[in-house]
Scaffold this motif. Sequence first.
Motif, PDB file in Angstrom:
ATOM      1  N   LEU A  72       0.747  -1.207  -0.137  1.00 27.73           N
ATOM      2  CA  LEU A  72       0.076  -0.056  -0.101  1.00 27.73           C
ATOM      3  C   LEU A  72       0.896   1.279  -0.152  1.00 27.73           C
ATOM      4  CD1 LEU A  72      -2.678   1.444   0.395  1.00 27.73           C
ATOM      5  CD2 LEU A  72      -2.414   1.229   2.801  1.00 27.73           C
ATOM      6  N   VAL A  73       1.907   1.135   0.849  1.00 26.14           N
ATOM      7  CA  VAL A  73       2.755   2.485   0.787  1.00 26.14           C
ATOM      8  C   VAL A  73       3.571   2.743  -0.784  1.00 26.14           C
ATOM      9  CG1 VAL A  73       4.888   3.185   1.898  1.00 26.14           C
ATOM     10  CG2 VAL A  73       3.335   2.210   3.266  1.00 26.14           C
ATOM     11  N   GLU A  74       3.862   1.542  -1.176  1.00 26.56           N
ATOM     12  CA  GLU A  74       4.447   1.700  -2.582  1.00 26.56           C
ATOM     13  C   GLU A  74       3.438   2.226  -3.501  1.00 26.56           C
ATOM     14  OE1 GLU A  74       5.891  -2.045  -3.256  1.00 26.56           O
ATOM     15  OE2 GLU A  74       7.592  -2.405  -1.999  1.00 26.56           O
ATOM     16  N   ALA A 128       8.004   8.432  19.296  1.00 25.53           N
ATOM     17  CA  ALA A 128       8.556   7.255  18.898  1.00 25.53           C
ATOM     18  C   ALA A 128       8.993   7.175  17.536  1.00 25.53           C
ATOM     19  CB  ALA A 128       7.246   6.189  19.024  1.00 25.53           C
ATOM     20  N   ARG A 129       9.620   6.142  17.159  1.00 24.07           N
ATOM     21  CA  ARG A 129      10.175   5.891  15.847  1.00 24.07           C
ATOM     22  C   ARG A 129       9.130   4.974  14.953  1.00 24.07           C
ATOM     23  NH1 ARG A 129      14.581   8.648  14.881  1.00 24.07           N
ATOM     24  NH2 ARG A 129      14.782   7.681  12.887  1.00 24.07           N
ATOM     25  N   LEU A 130       9.009   5.266  13.669  1.00 20.13           N
ATOM     26  CA  LEU A 130       8.027   4.669  12.735  1.00 20.13           C
ATOM     27  C   LEU A 130       8.887   3.739  11.671  1.00 20.13           C
ATOM     28  CD1 LEU A 130       5.294   7.093  12.449  1.00 20.13           C
ATOM     29  CD2 LEU A 130       5.043   4.845  13.862  1.00 20.13           C
ATOM     30  N   PRO A 131       8.678   2.698  11.425  1.00 19.61           N
ATOM     31  CA  PRO A 131       9.284   2.017  10.394  1.00 19.61           C
ATOM     32  C   PRO A 131       8.654   2.554   9.090  1.00 19.61           C
ATOM     33  CG  PRO A 131       7.499   0.490  11.317  1.00 19.61           C
ATOM     34  CD  PRO A 131       7.837   1.708  12.066  1.00 19.61           C
ATOM     35  N   LEU A 132       9.607   3.189   8.174  1.00 17.08           N
ATOM     36  CA  LEU A 132       9.199   3.758   6.877  1.00 17.08           C
ATOM     37  C   LEU A 132       8.700   2.891   6.001  1.00 17.08           C
ATOM     38  CD1 LEU A 132      12.319   5.938   6.411  1.00 17.08           C
ATOM     39  CD2 LEU A 132       9.839   6.685   7.004  1.00 17.08           C
ATOM     40  N   LYS A 133       8.548   1.762   6.023  1.00 18.91           N
ATOM     41  CA  LYS A 133       7.908   0.769   5.271  1.00 18.91           C
ATOM     42  C   LYS A 133       6.549   0.680   5.459  1.00 18.91           C
ATOM     43  CE  LYS A 133      11.796  -2.523   3.992  1.00 18.91           C
ATOM     44  NZ  LYS A 133      12.119  -3.688   3.836  1.00 18.91           N
ATOM     45  N   HIS A 134       6.040   1.126   6.640  1.00 22.34           N
ATOM     46  CA  HIS A 134       4.872   1.206   7.118  1.00 22.34           C
ATOM     47  C   HIS A 134       4.120   2.588   7.168  1.00 22.34           C
ATOM     48  CE1 HIS A 134       4.429  -3.056   8.353  1.00 22.34           C
ATOM     49  NE2 HIS A 134       5.740  -3.110   8.202  1.00 22.34           N
ATOM     50  N   VAL A 135       5.062   3.486   6.514  1.00 19.47           N
ATOM     51  CA  VAL A 135       4.230   4.922   6.766  1.00 19.47           C
ATOM     52  C   VAL A 135       3.978   5.744   5.299  1.00 19.47           C
ATOM     53  CG1 VAL A 135       4.818   7.139   7.629  1.00 19.47           C
ATOM     54  CG2 VAL A 135       5.910   5.130   8.741  1.00 19.47           C
ATOM     55  N   LEU A 136       2.723   6.092   5.343  1.00 24.12           N
ATOM     56  CA  LEU A 136       2.401   6.495   4.003  1.00 24.12           C
ATOM     57  C   LEU A 136       2.827   8.147   4.176  1.00 24.12           C
ATOM     58  CD1 LEU A 136      -1.318   5.320   3.649  1.00 24.12           C
ATOM     59  CD2 LEU A 136       0.564   4.874   2.245  1.00 24.12           C
ATOM     60  N   GLY A 137       3.083   8.666   3.102  1.00 28.24           N
ATOM     61  CA  GLY A 137       3.253  10.021   2.856  1.00 28.24           C
ATOM     62  C   GLY A 137       2.858  10.840   1.584  1.00 28.24           C
ATOM     63  N   ASP A 138       3.596  12.001   1.455  1.00 27.43           N
ATOM     64  CA  ASP A 138       3.096  12.722   0.211  1.00 27.43           C
ATOM     65  C   ASP A 138       4.282  13.013  -0.633  1.00 27.43           C
ATOM     66  OD1 ASP A 138       2.084  14.530  -1.443  1.00 27.43           O
ATOM     67  OD2 ASP A 138       0.956  16.011  -0.131  1.00 27.43           O
TER      68      ASP A 138
END
Length: 380
Positions: A72-74, A128-138
Amino acid sequence: MQPGTSDNTTDTLLDAPTGVSLPPVETLLDDHGALDTPDPEADTPAPGAIRYRLPLVAVPDNVLLKAAVQKLVEQKTQLDVLARNPALAGLLPVEWQGNGLRAVDLQAFVLSVLPFLQNAAKAETAPARLPLKHVLGDAGRWDRDDVDEPKSLAFFLASDDRANAGVKDPAEAYLVGALGLAWAHEGRTRPGFLRQMGYDSMAARVSMLPYPEPGQLALYGVVANGVSQLWCVLDRRKLRPLLAPWISVPLLTAYGVTAPATWPTSFPPVDEVAQMLASARTGKGPVEVDLTKVAAKVKQDASAETWMPVSLLQVGTWAPRWGYFMATFIGLPSALLVLAALALPNAIEAAVVAASLAFAGGAIGALAAPWVHARRKHLS
């Protein structure tokens, strides 16, 4: 409160759903053994050599769900690239369109992909720190190629300090704990840029959002108005159409929701639901209908087709019962007039008065008595 505001946030930790956790307070406050963050004025270290004080948020231990979230992130990144191309304008749903070069509107995308996401209230917030593979961005505004010193900027944006309240360039994110899916609210371009620079996590002030259990959700494939659609139903009552089923269904089924099934006969007819959905689209917010209200409308409409005897005072459209009308409004007054003339041959005025009373009685009877048939839906 809608996501996108930062009122009433605190530094207290969140009550995380099963499978997802934010670091305990003791870990956040314990400086023992923490490594010093390298000085950005010196040679910028490689992302893999940097050690951080904030622990990493744990995600659900579900291999299929992890893979679906990462896909989904990809997909979101690819959709941002698609939206930036003016030649491809109009290919994406209008609900996703942002302003200018902002590509796909992040919040609208999340709310459409995750039906029934509870975003009405913002939960408590913790760093906290978030794993970037699980973070949606713009990815619609800028990337690595638009920065003069990308390494220094990446080092700065990935720092634990970005999770502190009141600092320069802070990061805020929302985490759907049950899915292990996060999206950036403040610093939306950051996830994509840091992934480009080889980082695997980012610091942020994280707010946890709830999500329904898999058993509460059901997927149904229907054909409405000649178009195949997928609908998601919560607790066998609330329904939302899936705007992008090719994205939502793999994620929801990996979460544990049963694969799409046929529309149950115990539910209201598909056409009636589709009609109410069309009316709901004229408002703001997610398109949603209540199946109990649809069922009540179907029952009311069926009852409205019933014929029943009523008076003229109750209807606007009516069909007279001519036999009753002739007997009451014409026959009775005429009979009374004849009787009056026979009984009072020398009192014509009294006969006229009696006839007038008879006509008045007949008119009242014609209006008030239930001598016509009409459908219930035509009653006033």
